[in-house]
Write a protein that holds these residues in place. Structure first.
Motif, PDB file in Angstrom:
ATOM      1  N   PHE A   1      -6.858  -1.144  -3.232  1.00 29.62           N
ATOM      2  CA  PHE A   1      -6.055  -1.325  -2.283  1.00 29.62           C
ATOM      3  C   PHE A   1      -7.000  -2.794  -1.452  1.00 29.62           C
ATOM      4  CE2 PHE A   1      -5.579   3.085  -2.359  1.00 29.62           C
ATOM      5  CZ  PHE A   1      -3.941   3.310  -1.832  1.00 29.62           C
TER       6      PHE A   1
ATOM      7  N   GLY B   1      -8.168  -3.507   3.156  1.00 29.05           N
ATOM      8  CA  GLY B   1      -7.915  -2.206   1.895  1.00 29.05           C
ATOM      9  C   GLY B   1      -9.368  -1.172   1.715  1.00 29.05           C
TER      10      GLY B   1
ATOM     11  N   TYR C   1       0.785  -1.446   0.386  1.00 28.09           N
ATOM     12  CA  TYR C   1       0.344   0.051  -0.204  1.00 28.09           C
ATOM     13  C   TYR C   1       0.876   1.268  -0.506  1.00 28.09           C
ATOM     14  CZ  TYR C   1      -4.425  -2.927   0.817  1.00 28.09           C
ATOM     15  OH  TYR C   1      -5.117  -4.065   0.803  1.00 28.09           O
TER      16      TYR C   1
END
Length: 518
Positions: A470, A497, A142
């Motif tokens: 994500f 996410g 990320y």
């Protein structure tokens, strides 16, 4: 609706389906669609080929080589080792030291080699200091995505959108222009990771195959982790049918996939892209297959010693990278544009020079340079330009834009900005980010044209949304890499996410109009 619109709708729907079900590599799926557009007369041969000569696409190709030059000198691996605490520490303190630096690195280098280098080092370090590696590997992926939002070269998607803007005759993005919004999203994203990774990410999931138990010194075999890449010839074949040991001289002991560790009845297991294989191999395995494109990552848990020559190469690589970044940034200033008449001092100019110098100084092996370029990504990007043009030529983009405008007619451009973000982000979670940008760009351009507003805010939102992958491991290659090595489940990405997708959405829709007026 006209025949052209109906034909385009069918092809786009078919393309999305083929990408979701992974029927072929993304580049071949998009290329097939482009050829069908050519057969239908929606694209001319010239329009089909324009993407293959686009400055943005060629810049992406050379950035692969620059990233490889940095990787082979060991520059970024040395940095992460200095960032990792040697003494007993906590997850939050460790993340605070490493995540901002990782985001900063990925703002200028391709995300995939950053994750490929850092993931095994971080996993090995986490085991050493008795911290769960699962609290670091998704944050690693990320952080590279968040860093990529901040610069023009941070991700190939930004360069794709930049290239599409140039095709329309408008000025593209400068080096740090996207950072006006990207930096806020990166700060918010890293803050979210620091606050919630301990709560939302799983505790340590031990490997089924234990390294101490499996290692057999008499035969000089040791444990190796290998992530299967798209060019692995055994995809969709069983372990027994493919004969892994015959091909690579190593024995498969475990397959890690979607949080599951499979170590029994392996002969009947089918290889899939993104699988992490735990192998027992000799010392020659990584030197032999380390530069092969069949594996995304190879790690054996061993440090590599470097000599004085390697250190000099590392400093040369870093110097070239810094000159490239500074040169491209300064070269875009109005006062610099007339210094060398006829030469445009932009990113393309400086990345070209950097690539050639790296080749001649052998920072990457110049005779093997084609191995380090992801050709499927380049073909996907080139075809994305053609598909975007086909959506315009057929009238499909205008039709969709009209429907979107009618849906949010009374809410104004801000609501349309939100809709464009959602459409792009949904596409990027289930298909490739570059294909998502290609589909969203002509729609955004048509919306802006019909409303008679500045299209730049919509273009910026596409960059943010197309990279903000994500909530699934399949939307972004770095997520796929850490899924296997961290033994994550699909639901781990959704749970951790999805809030990050929402944070990116809110900040993008709120901040973009503040910096780029409609």
């Amino acid at each position: 609706m006209t025949f052209e619109i109906i034909f385009t709708l069918i092809l786009i729907a078919g393309m999305i389906t083929a990408l979701i079900y992974d029927l072929m590599r993304p580049g071949m799926v998009l290329f097939s669609v482009v050829i069908l557009f050519l057969c239908a007369g929606i694209l001319s041969p010239k329009e089909l080929l324009e993407g293959f000569s686009n400055k943005g696409m060629i810049t992406v190709a050379m950035l692969f080589l620059v990233s490889e030059g940095i990787r082979q000198t060991g520059a970024i691996s040395q940095l992460i080792k200095k960032l990792l605490p040697e003494k007993k520490t906590t997850v939050t303190k460790s993340q605070l030291r490493m995540l901002p630096a990782i985001a900063g690195i990925s703002a200028f280098l391709n995300n995939t080699p950053v994750v490929v280098i850092f993931a095994p080092i971080i996993k090995r370090w986490a085991n050493k200091v008795n911290l769960p590696a699962t609290r670091f590997l998704i944050p690693l992926s990320y952080a590279t995505i968040l860093g990529g939002l901040c610069t023009l070269i941070g991700t190939s998607t930004n360069l794709v959108v930049h290239g599409m803007i140039l095709e329309t005759g408008r000025s593209g993005f400068s080096m740090f222009e996207l950072g006006k919004v990207g930096i806020f999203i990166a700060i918010a994203g890293i803050t979210y990771i620091l606050c919630f990774s301990n709560k939302l990410l799983p505790a340590k999931r031990p490997d089924v195959v234990n390294e101490e138990e499996e290692e057999t010194p008499a035969e000089e075999l040791h444990r190796v982790e290998a992530v299967i890449g798209p060019r692995f010839p055994g995809i969709k074949k069983t372990v027994k049918e493919f004969g892994f040991e015959r091909h690579y001289g190593a024995t498969v002991k475990e397959i890690k996939r979607s949080g599951q560790s499979i170590s029994k009845n392996l002969d009947n297991e089918i290889f899939r892209e993104g699988d992490t294989l735990v192998l027992m191999a000799n010392e020659n395995f990584i030197p032999t297959w380390g530069e092969s494109s069949v594996f995304l990552m190879l790690a054996n848990g061993k440090e590599h010693e470097e000599d004085e020559k390697q250190r000099k190469k590392r400093w040369l690589a870093l110097t070239l990278l810094i000159i490239m970044i500074i040169g491209a940034t300064i070269g875009e200033l109005p006062s610099m544009k007339n210094i060398i008449p006829g030469v445009q001092l932009d990113m393309f100019f400086f990345v070209s020079i950097t690539t050639i110098i790296m080749a001649w100084t052998k920072l990457f092996p110049p005779k093997k340079y084609t191995k380090y370029i992801s050709w499927d990504i380049l073909i996907t990007i080139a075809c994305a330009f053609a598909i975007s043009k086909a959506m315009e030529n057929s009238g499909f983009a205008d039709l969709l834009a009209s429907k979107i405008i009618s849906m949010a007619d009374s809410l104004g451009p801000h609501a349309l900005l939100a809709i464009i973000f959602i459409i792009t982000n949904l596409f990027t979670e289930v298909i490739t980010n570059n294909a998502a940008a290609a589909l969203a760009f002509p729609i955004a351009l048509s919306v802006a044209t019909q409303l008679n507003v500045n299209p730049t805010p919509f273009f910026v939102v596409i960059c943010m949304a197309a990279s903000a992958s994500f909530s699934t491991p399949i939307g972004y290659q770095t997520n796929l890499i850490v899924q296997g090595i961290g033994n994550y489940k699909f639901t781990d990405f959704v749970r951790f996410g999805l809030p990050l997708n929402f944070i990116t959405f809110i900040l993008s829709v709120f901040l973009v109009p503040l910096f780029w007026e409609f």
